[in-house]
Design a protein around this motif. Structure first.
Motif, PDB file in Angstrom:
ATOM      1  N   UNK A   1       0.842  -1.194   0.000  1.00  0.00           N
ATOM      2  CA  UNK A   1       0.000   0.000   0.000  1.00  0.00           C
ATOM      3  C   UNK A   1       0.876   1.243   0.000  1.00  0.00           C
ATOM      4  N   UNK A   2       0.307   2.316  -0.510  1.00  0.00           N
ATOM      5  CA  UNK A   2       1.026   3.578  -0.553  1.00  0.00           C
ATOM      6  C   UNK A   2       0.686   4.471   0.641  1.00  0.00           C
ATOM      7  N   UNK A   3      -0.065   3.926   1.612  1.00  0.00           N
ATOM      8  CA  UNK A   3      -0.479   4.723   2.759  1.00  0.00           C
ATOM      9  C   UNK A   3      -1.912   5.169   2.604  1.00  0.00           C
ATOM     10  N   UNK A   4      -2.369   5.988   3.542  1.00  0.00           N
ATOM     11  CA  UNK A   4      -3.745   6.459   3.529  1.00  0.00           C
ATOM     12  C   UNK A   4      -4.074   7.228   2.266  1.00  0.00           C
TER      13      UNK A   4
ATOM     14  N   UNK B   1       3.613 -14.878   2.598  1.00  0.00           N
ATOM     15  CA  UNK B   1       4.932 -15.203   3.139  1.00  0.00           C
ATOM     16  C   UNK B   1       5.592 -13.874   3.480  1.00  0.00           C
ATOM     17  N   UNK B   2       5.457 -13.488   4.753  1.00  0.00           N
ATOM     18  CA  UNK B   2       5.842 -12.136   5.152  1.00  0.00           C
ATOM     19  C   UNK B   2       7.338 -11.884   4.991  1.00  0.00           C
ATOM     20  N   UNK B   3       8.143 -12.877   5.322  1.00  0.00           N
ATOM     21  CA  UNK B   3       9.593 -12.692   5.270  1.00  0.00           C
ATOM     22  C   UNK B   3      10.080 -12.410   3.856  1.00  0.00           C
ATOM     23  N   UNK B   4       9.570 -13.176   2.899  1.00  0.00           N
ATOM     24  CA  UNK B   4      10.007 -13.017   1.508  1.00  0.00           C
ATOM     25  C   UNK B   4       9.153 -12.027   0.734  1.00  0.00           C
TER      26      UNK B   4
ATOM     27  N   UNK C   1      -4.125  -9.731   0.142  1.00  0.00           N
ATOM     28  CA  UNK C   1      -3.659 -10.650   1.185  1.00  0.00           C
ATOM     29  C   UNK C   1      -2.868  -9.918   2.276  1.00  0.00           C
ATOM     30  N   UNK C   2      -1.872  -9.076   1.942  1.00  0.00           N
ATOM     31  CA  UNK C   2      -1.210  -8.334   3.021  1.00  0.00           C
ATOM     32  C   UNK C   2      -2.151  -7.358   3.726  1.00  0.00           C
TER      33      UNK C   2
ATOM     34  N   UNK D   1       3.215 -13.702  -2.181  1.00  0.00           N
ATOM     35  CA  UNK D   1       1.856 -14.188  -1.981  1.00  0.00           C
ATOM     36  C   UNK D   1       1.681 -15.466  -2.791  1.00  0.00           C
ATOM     37  N   UNK D   2       1.247 -16.509  -2.135  1.00  0.00           N
ATOM     38  CA  UNK D   2       0.931 -17.764  -2.829  1.00  0.00           C
ATOM     39  C   UNK D   2      -0.576 -17.808  -3.067  1.00  0.00           C
ATOM     40  N   UNK D   3      -0.944 -18.036  -4.316  1.00  0.00           N
ATOM     41  CA  UNK D   3      -2.347 -18.021  -4.732  1.00  0.00           C
ATOM     42  C   UNK D   3      -2.658 -19.376  -5.368  1.00  0.00           C
ATOM     43  N   UNK D   4      -3.607 -20.085  -4.768  1.00  0.00           N
ATOM     44  CA  UNK D   4      -3.909 -21.447  -5.217  1.00  0.00           C
ATOM     45  C   UNK D   4      -5.351 -21.523  -5.696  1.00  0.00           C
TER      46      UNK D   4
END
Length: 298
Positions: free
Chosen positions: A150-153, A276-279, A247-248, A282-285
């Motif tokens: 996101x770019x913020x509010x 996957x927050x560390x990397x 997702x985030x 986003x995994x989309x299945x």
């Protein structure tokens, strides 16, 4: 573009039933094909599907499909709506992977696509069944996409309440992909929404992503619809790439990393997603169904 017959498929993505989810045409070009984007756009207009993906095997001098270090075959990929080329499309990538895997054109559980934005990876994930345990007739395709932050509010656009016909707007964010993400008070409002598409064309950004929490007792976590008349398509029935931002966003809202997401368009669709927050991936299945096979004569 050489005059030759080209295999194509039409695949419904993010569904286990035909005529639901999001349809995409997939065209398999010759190996190491020359790029003719004007021709590709003409073909996409002819199919008039929400998205058309064009694939070209990356082959060695011996005409074997090149593989990466893990043995996965590689294909160049382009995505076109009937009016414009786009940088990334989730449902058409899932459709392309499904086509390659079910037609034995990719003899590996992982497929890598070389796009203008970089490498996009997809893989087969066997679908578990309570009676069969594991079956290879039905399977999920899992996409590995980068997070879209996101770019913020973002200030509420004066026209947005009119655009969304008075829906209860909770939050508005601008994504780094130049989309507006709008949270409504409930997923039911998302599903019932009848937006003003002419007003959406005037909104800031490429697309308007409208989302809301699923109702209590639902098997889903959040509902979403994606409106993109600037791409020549009023509504994207099931949008995989939007979940790179969704997702985030919902992970922060609900303090979780895995979700079952429901696309509340008239065709509907289901996505199983994980952050996957560390990397920052986003995994989309999702599943897919091939509804047409044919030959494009050019």
């Amino acid at each position: 573009m050489p005059q030759r017959a080209i295999k194509y498929a039409v695949v419904d993505a993010f569904t286990e039933e035909a005529f639901k989810g999001n349809p995409a045409a997939v065209c398999l070009l010759e190996e190491n094909a020359d790029v003719d984007e004007k021709w590709m756009l003409s073909v996409a207009k002819e199919f008039n599907a929400p998205m058309t993906a064009f694939l070209s095997p990356l082959c060695s001098d011996a005409h074997d499909i090149e593989s990466s270090g893990d043995g996965a075959p590689q294909f160049r990929i382009w995505w076109f709506t009937p009016t414009v080329e786009v940088d990334l499309c989730g449902h058409a990538t899932l459709a392309a992977t499904h086509f390659l895997l079910t037609s034995d054109l990719a003899k590996h559980d992982i497929v890598k696509f070389v796009a203008k934005i970089g490498i996009v990876t997809a893989k087969r994930v066997p679908k578990s069944d309570s009676t069969l345990k594991e079956t290879h007739e039905k399977f999920f395709v899992e996409l590995d996409f980068p997070v879209v932050p996101m770019m913020g509010g973002h200030a509420l656009e004066p026209s947005l309440p009119k655009t969304l016909k008075g829906a209860s707007v909770v939050n508005v964010q601008k994504t780094s992909a130049d989309d507006l993400l709008v949270e409504l008070s409930s997923g039911i409002e998302v599903a019932m929404l009848e937006p003003d598409f002419e007003e959406i064309k005037k909104c800031d950004g490429r697309r308007v992503i409208v989302t809301g929490p699923a109702p209590d007792g639902s098997e889903y976590d959040f509902f979403t619809r994606v409106f993109c008349p600037k791409f020549g398509l009023d509504e994207d029935s099931v949008c995989g790439s939007a979940h790179c931002a969704l997702v985030p966003y919902w992970s922060k809202r609900l303090n979780r990393q895995t979700f079952t997401a429901f696309m509340a368009s008239p065709r509907t669709g289901v996505l199983y997603v994980e952050l996957e927050e560390k990397s920052q991936r986003v995994r989309i299945r999702g599943e897919a169904v091939t509804v047409m096979l044919g030959t494009l004569l050019v």
